[in-house]
Design a protein around this motif. Structure first.
Motif, PDB file in Angstrom:
ATOM      1  N   SER A   1       7.994   5.471   9.923  1.00  8.47           N
ATOM      2  CA  SER A   1       6.731   5.988   9.387  1.00  8.47           C
ATOM      3  C   SER A   1       6.714   7.505   9.534  1.00  8.47           C
TER       4      SER A   1
ATOM      5  N   SER B   1      -8.672   8.630  14.136  1.00  2.44           N
ATOM      6  CA  SER B   1      -7.621   7.949  13.363  1.00  2.44           C
ATOM      7  C   SER B   1      -8.042   7.715  11.910  1.00  2.44           C
ATOM      8  N   GLY B   2      -7.038   7.427  11.091  1.00  9.08           N
ATOM      9  CA  GLY B   2      -7.303   7.089   9.700  1.00  9.08           C
ATOM     10  C   GLY B   2      -8.082   5.791   9.592  1.00  9.08           C
ATOM     11  N   THR B   3      -7.795   4.883  10.498  1.00 12.83           N
ATOM     12  CA  THR B   3      -8.520   3.604  10.507  1.00 12.83           C
ATOM     13  C   THR B   3     -10.000   3.844  10.778  1.00 12.83           C
TER      14      THR B   3
ATOM     15  N   ASN C   1     -11.646   5.392   7.644  1.00 22.84           N
ATOM     16  CA  ASN C   1     -11.961   4.423   6.582  1.00 22.84           C
ATOM     17  C   ASN C   1     -13.119   3.524   6.989  1.00 22.84           C
TER      18      ASN C   1
ATOM     19  N   HIS D   1      -4.640  -0.506   2.542  1.00 19.98           N
ATOM     20  CA  HIS D   1      -4.651  -0.368   3.998  1.00 19.98           C
ATOM     21  C   HIS D   1      -5.895  -0.981   4.648  1.00 19.98           C
TER      22      HIS D   1
ATOM     23  N   GLU E   1      -6.740   4.209  -2.804  1.00 22.81           N
ATOM     24  CA  GLU E   1      -5.798   4.757  -1.813  1.00 22.81           C
ATOM     25  C   GLU E   1      -4.797   5.660  -2.534  1.00 22.81           C
TER      26      GLU E   1
ATOM     27  N   ASN F   1       0.162   3.426   0.086  1.00 23.67           N
ATOM     28  CA  ASN F   1       1.215   3.137   1.058  1.00 23.67           C
ATOM     29  C   ASN F   1       2.120   1.996   0.576  1.00 23.67           C
TER      30      ASN F   1
ATOM     31  N   ASP G   1      -9.225   6.565   0.286  1.00 22.52           N
ATOM     32  CA  ASP G   1      -8.373   6.653   1.468  1.00 22.52           C
ATOM     33  C   ASP G   1      -7.255   7.633   1.111  1.00 22.52           C
TER      34      ASP G   1
ATOM     35  N   ALA H   1      -5.236   9.228   3.196  1.00 20.43           N
ATOM     36  CA  ALA H   1      -4.375   9.465   4.367  1.00 20.43           C
ATOM     37  C   ALA H   1      -3.207  10.375   3.984  1.00 20.43           C
ATOM     38  N   ARG H   2      -2.659  10.150   2.774  1.00 17.03           N
ATOM     39  CA  ARG H   2      -1.537  10.971   2.295  1.00 17.03           C
ATOM     40  C   ARG H   2      -1.915  11.680   0.988  1.00 17.03           C
TER      41      ARG H   2
ATOM     42  N   LYS I   1       0.035  12.219   9.752  1.00 15.92           N
ATOM     43  CA  LYS I   1       1.115  11.548   9.022  1.00 15.92           C
ATOM     44  C   LYS I   1       2.087  12.645   8.585  1.00 15.92           C
TER      45      LYS I   1
ATOM     46  N   ARG J   1      10.867  -0.571   4.297  1.00 20.02           N
ATOM     47  CA  ARG J   1      10.208   0.698   3.967  1.00 20.02           C
ATOM     48  C   ARG J   1      10.855   1.834   4.743  1.00 20.02           C
TER      49      ARG J   1
HETATM   50  N1  TLP Z   1      -0.525   3.637   8.044  1.00 18.74           N
HETATM   51  C1  TLP Z   1       0.509   3.329   8.996  1.00 18.74           C
HETATM   52  C2  TLP Z   1       0.416   1.856   9.422  1.00 18.74           C
HETATM   53  O1  TLP Z   1      -0.872   1.543   9.810  1.00 18.74           O
HETATM   54  C3  TLP Z   1       0.831   0.910   8.352  1.00 18.74           C
HETATM   55  C4  TLP Z   1       1.859   3.627   8.413  1.00 18.74           C
HETATM   56  O2  TLP Z   1       2.842   3.631   9.166  1.00 18.74           O
HETATM   57  O3  TLP Z   1       1.931   3.902   7.191  1.00 18.74           O
HETATM   58  N2  TLP Z   1      -4.620   4.680   5.378  1.00 18.74           N
HETATM   59  C5  TLP Z   1      -3.333   4.627   5.019  1.00 18.74           C
HETATM   60  C6  TLP Z   1      -2.980   4.675   3.574  1.00 18.74           C
HETATM   61  C7  TLP Z   1      -2.324   4.534   5.998  1.00 18.74           C
HETATM   62  O4  TLP Z   1      -1.059   4.461   5.608  1.00 18.74           O
HETATM   63  C8  TLP Z   1      -2.696   4.506   7.353  1.00 18.74           C
HETATM   64  C9  TLP Z   1      -1.652   4.373   8.438  1.00 18.74           C
HETATM   65  C10 TLP Z   1      -4.055   4.564   7.678  1.00 18.74           C
HETATM   66  C11 TLP Z   1      -5.005   4.643   6.668  1.00 18.74           C
HETATM   67  C12 TLP Z   1      -4.546   4.464   9.108  1.00 18.74           C
HETATM   68  O5  TLP Z   1      -4.248   5.574   9.857  1.00 18.74           O
HETATM   69  P1  TLP Z   1      -4.188   5.499  11.477  1.00 18.74           P
HETATM   70  O6  TLP Z   1      -2.844   4.937  11.796  1.00 18.74           O
HETATM   71  O7  TLP Z   1      -4.367   6.923  11.881  1.00 18.74           O
HETATM   72  O8  TLP Z   1      -5.298   4.630  11.926  1.00 18.74           O
END
Ligand code: TLP
Length: 347
Positions: A10, A61-63, A66, A87, A139, A143, A172, A174-175, A203, A321
């Motif tokens: 990752s 965190s991203g979680t 969201n 996600h 998203e 991912n 979302d 995240a990226r 990330k 992946r």
């Molecule tokens: N993704 C992580 C794992 O949880 C799968 C990874 O290794 O890709 N939105 C998206 C699109 C993400 O890919 C992730 C993390 C999150 C949210 C959550 O972020 P975190 O890990 O900071 O809670």
């Protein structure tokens, strides 16, 4: 763990650089629950400005980002439209059911991308039998879609649909930085087509922790209340925000190197017997490929690669992946391809 692993599991595995650590050590701090951490405030203003939103709020965190957005947009019993491999639906521990009491309506996309017409069909009519459709989550990049980028015009069409039906859109992101660099599109251009946006610093950008949620001031006020409720109110957290500011200033442009490395991995894998991959689908830093025709299970490939010093992530029995990031060099990609060649030559 040995420092010599090439870790493609990752882009969350990056370590803060010496320059980032120095910035963190020197950060001015205060109690952020009182709103008195100047570095957190600077980060929040910076991200709100980058995304063209009224305000933004720092979360661990991203979680959580969201989940706070889902909580702030919905009432228990509402329905949230997502893509089936998204996600929030798959990888957040079932949080939305527990914390917000919502149910998801999962639609199948193409590499994670939905179009406005299929969302329109899924919006529930006004009828007391049905749950109330309240929110659409997109998203970008996607991912499990293999780092696919949401076309801007698709996002615009989804947002217009949402507005016409009284729905909210959460992105979302995240990226989102990867999408922006890959397409040369300002993050604001994407963010304008969502009521709220979550972004991650930990990330591809290489910060050790940290995400933000951005949106209108009224929305951020709600998120602020729920952040406290979820236990995400932090104190002298400017040390972490400083890493985020550093990452935004120094680590966005270089994402193109990650994208080039991912493309090289895809092209190299394409040449190996039994690997199913479409390099043209690799738009950013995520590479997903299928090993079924090699006769090896994805878990067996993972173990064999580990013996060669390379860590990869099997996402199911058939697929692996790889994610490129700032701790993966051009030379590392050569070593990874050489290791795959050895593994598959034996299969
Ligand atoms: N993704 C992580 C794992 O949880 C799968 C990874 O290794 O890709 N939105 C998206 C699109 C993400 O890919 C992730 C993390 C999150 C949210 C959550 O972020 P975190 O890990 O900071 O809670």
């Amino acid at each position: 763990m040995s420092p010599h692993w090439i870790d493609l599991r990752s882009d969350t595995v990056t370590k803060p650089t010496p320059a980032m650590r120095k910035t963190m050590a020197e950060a001015e701090v205060g109690d952020d629950v009182f709103g008195e951490d100047p570095t957190v405030n600077a980060l929040q203003e910076k991200v709100a400005q980058i995304l063209g939103k009224e305000n933004a709020i720092f979360v661990p965190s991203g979680t959580m980002a969201n989940q706070l957005a889902i909580k702030s947009h919905t009432q228990p019993g509402d329905e949230v439209i997502v893509e089936a491999t998204s996600h929030p639906y798959n990888f957040e521990g079932g949080a939305a059911a527990v914390l917000s009491g919502i149910q998801f309506n999962c639609l199948k996309g193409v590499r994670g991308i939905l179009d406005a017409s299929q969302i329109e069909e899924a919006v529930r009519p006004e009828d007391h039998h049905f749950p109330v459709t309240r929110l659409i989550c997109l998203e970008n990049t996607h991912n499990r879609g293999g780092g696919s980028v949401y076309p801007l015009e698709t996002m615009a069409a989804v947002y217009r649909l949402a507005q016409s039906r009284g729905l909210r859109v959460h992105l979302d992101g995240a990226r989102l930085w990867n999408a922006s660099v890959a397409k040369g599109t300002d993050p604001k251009e994407y963010a304008q087509w969502a009521d709220s946006v979550s972004v991650c610093l930990s990330k591809g950008l290489g910060a050790p922790i940290g995400s933000l949620v951005a949106g209108s001031q009224t929305f951020i006020d709600r998120v602020h209340r729920f952040r406290k409720m979820f236990g995400g109110g932090m104190r002298q957290v400017g040390i972490l925000a400083a890493a985020g500011i550093y990452a935004l200033d120094h680590h966005i442009d270089r994402l193109k190197e990650d994208h080039q490395n991912a493309k090289r991995l895809a092209l190299g894998l394409k040449g190996l017997k039994g690997i199913s991959i479409e390099p043209a689908h690799v738009e950013t830093n995520i590479v997903i490929f299928d090993v079924t025709a090699t006769g090896m299970a994805a878990s067996a490939v993972t173990e064999a690669m580990k013996r060669g010093g390379v860590l990869v992530h099997p996402i199911n029995k058939a697929q692996i992946r790889l994610v490129t990031h700032l701790d993966i060099s051009h030379e590392d990609v050569n070593s990874v391809l050489a290791a795959f060649e050895i593994v598959f030559a034996k299969s």
